[in-house]
Design a protein around this motif. Structure first.
Motif, PDB file in Angstrom:
ATOM      1  N   VAL A  20       0.838  -1.188   0.000  1.00  0.00           N
ATOM      2  CA  VAL A  20       0.000   0.000   0.000  1.00  0.00           C
ATOM      3  C   VAL A  20       0.877   1.243   0.000  1.00  0.00           C
ATOM      4  O   VAL A  20       2.082   1.171   0.237  1.00  0.00           O
ATOM      5  CB  VAL A  20      -0.942   0.042   1.231  1.00  0.00           C
ATOM      6  N   GLN A  21       0.232   2.386  -0.232  1.00  0.00           N
ATOM      7  CA  GLN A  21       0.950   3.658  -0.212  1.00  0.00           C
ATOM      8  C   GLN A  21       0.841   4.314   1.159  1.00  0.00           C
ATOM      9  O   GLN A  21      -0.088   4.009   1.929  1.00  0.00           O
ATOM     10  CB  GLN A  21       0.370   4.584  -1.278  1.00  0.00           C
ATOM     11  N   LEU A  66      -4.958  -0.916   5.947  1.00  0.00           N
ATOM     12  CA  LEU A  66      -4.998  -2.364   5.738  1.00  0.00           C
ATOM     13  C   LEU A  66      -5.621  -2.988   6.960  1.00  0.00           C
ATOM     14  O   LEU A  66      -5.520  -2.447   8.071  1.00  0.00           O
ATOM     15  CB  LEU A  66      -3.588  -2.947   5.578  1.00  0.00           C
ATOM     16  N   ARG A  67      -6.212  -4.162   6.755  1.00  0.00           N
ATOM     17  CA  ARG A  67      -6.806  -4.892   7.862  1.00  0.00           C
ATOM     18  C   ARG A  67      -6.223  -6.300   7.869  1.00  0.00           C
ATOM     19  O   ARG A  67      -6.394  -7.054   6.907  1.00  0.00           O
ATOM     20  CB  ARG A  67      -8.322  -4.953   7.698  1.00  0.00           C
ATOM     21  N   LYS A  71       2.545   4.150   7.482  1.00  0.00           N
ATOM     22  CA  LYS A  71       3.788   4.852   7.195  1.00  0.00           C
ATOM     23  C   LYS A  71       4.814   3.860   6.657  1.00  0.00           C
ATOM     24  O   LYS A  71       4.727   2.656   6.939  1.00  0.00           O
ATOM     25  CB  LYS A  71       4.339   5.480   8.476  1.00  0.00           C
ATOM     26  N   PRO A  72       5.816   4.341   5.925  1.00  0.00           N
ATOM     27  CA  PRO A  72       6.856   3.416   5.437  1.00  0.00           C
ATOM     28  C   PRO A  72       7.514   2.627   6.564  1.00  0.00           C
ATOM     29  O   PRO A  72       7.873   1.460   6.365  1.00  0.00           O
ATOM     30  CB  PRO A  72       7.845   4.356   4.752  1.00  0.00           C
ATOM     31  N   THR A 128       3.850  -3.985   3.236  1.00  0.00           N
ATOM     32  CA  THR A 128       4.816  -3.065   2.644  1.00  0.00           C
ATOM     33  C   THR A 128       4.132  -1.735   2.371  1.00  0.00           C
ATOM     34  O   THR A 128       3.107  -1.691   1.688  1.00  0.00           O
ATOM     35  CB  THR A 128       5.396  -3.624   1.344  1.00  0.00           C
ATOM     36  N   VAL A 129       4.704  -0.666   2.922  1.00  0.00           N
ATOM     37  CA  VAL A 129       4.163   0.676   2.731  1.00  0.00           C
ATOM     38  C   VAL A 129       5.199   1.483   1.956  1.00  0.00           C
ATOM     39  O   VAL A 129       6.276   1.790   2.459  1.00  0.00           O
ATOM     40  CB  VAL A 129       3.855   1.364   4.069  1.00  0.00           C
ATOM     41  N   SER A 130       4.852   1.795   0.717  1.00  0.00           N
ATOM     42  CA  SER A 130       5.818   2.458  -0.159  1.00  0.00           C
ATOM     43  C   SER A 130       5.096   3.248  -1.224  1.00  0.00           C
ATOM     44  O   SER A 130       4.047   2.835  -1.729  1.00  0.00           O
ATOM     45  CB  SER A 130       6.728   1.418  -0.803  1.00  0.00           C
ATOM     46  N   SER A 131       5.683   4.388  -1.569  1.00  0.00           N
ATOM     47  CA  SER A 131       5.117   5.189  -2.651  1.00  0.00           C
ATOM     48  C   SER A 131       5.772   4.822  -3.974  1.00  0.00           C
ATOM     49  O   SER A 131       5.412   5.369  -5.023  1.00  0.00           O
ATOM     50  CB  SER A 131       5.296   6.673  -2.348  1.00  0.00           C
TER      51      SER A 131
END
Length: 126
Positions: free
Chosen positions: A11-12, A17-18, A86-87, A123-126
């Motif tokens: 996701v960004q 997310l769940r 957050k990342p 994974t949290v990334s733009s």
């Protein structure tokens, strides 16, 4: 007792997310259920835990106000709703359970948990 975690993904920043953890084989014997996470090269760290019967709920300072741990009794499941990601939330997330109550200072130590799920990648990334 078996734990099956699901719900991870890519996701960004700012997204939600769940995660879900389905429990089988003896929920009645559990006192705590919760979530830990492990980023590459780091130790496994506490995220959130709650007493199965309700009452005691604990969060890591880094996720307070963004994450919510809940129990779905009908589905024998514990969920982790993660908002404003957050990342630095990037990690493999593990659900865990323990059979007996312990002192508050020990709740956040993964060594005190008896059962573990297989982990799900977030994974949290733009």
């Amino acid at each position: 007792v078996q734990l099956q975690a699901s719900g991870g993904g890519l996701v960004q920043p700012g997204d939600s997310l769940r995660l879900s953890c389905e429990v089988s084989g003896g929920t009645y014997s559990l006192y705590y259920m919760g979530w830990f996470r492990q980023a590459p090269g780091k130790d496994r760290e506490f995220v959130a835990v709650r007493a199965v019967s309700g009452g005691d709920i604990y969060y890591a300072d880094s996720v307070k106000g963004r994450f919510t741990i809940s129990r779905d009794r009908a589905k024998n499941m514990v969920t982790l709703q993660m908002n404003s990601l957050k990342p630095e939330d990037t990690a493999v997330y593990y659900c865990a359970a323990r059979g007996r109550r312990i002192i508050q200072s020990a709740v956040k130590d993964p060594r005190h948990y008896d059962y573990w799920g297989q982990g799900t990648q977030v994974t949290v990334s733009s």
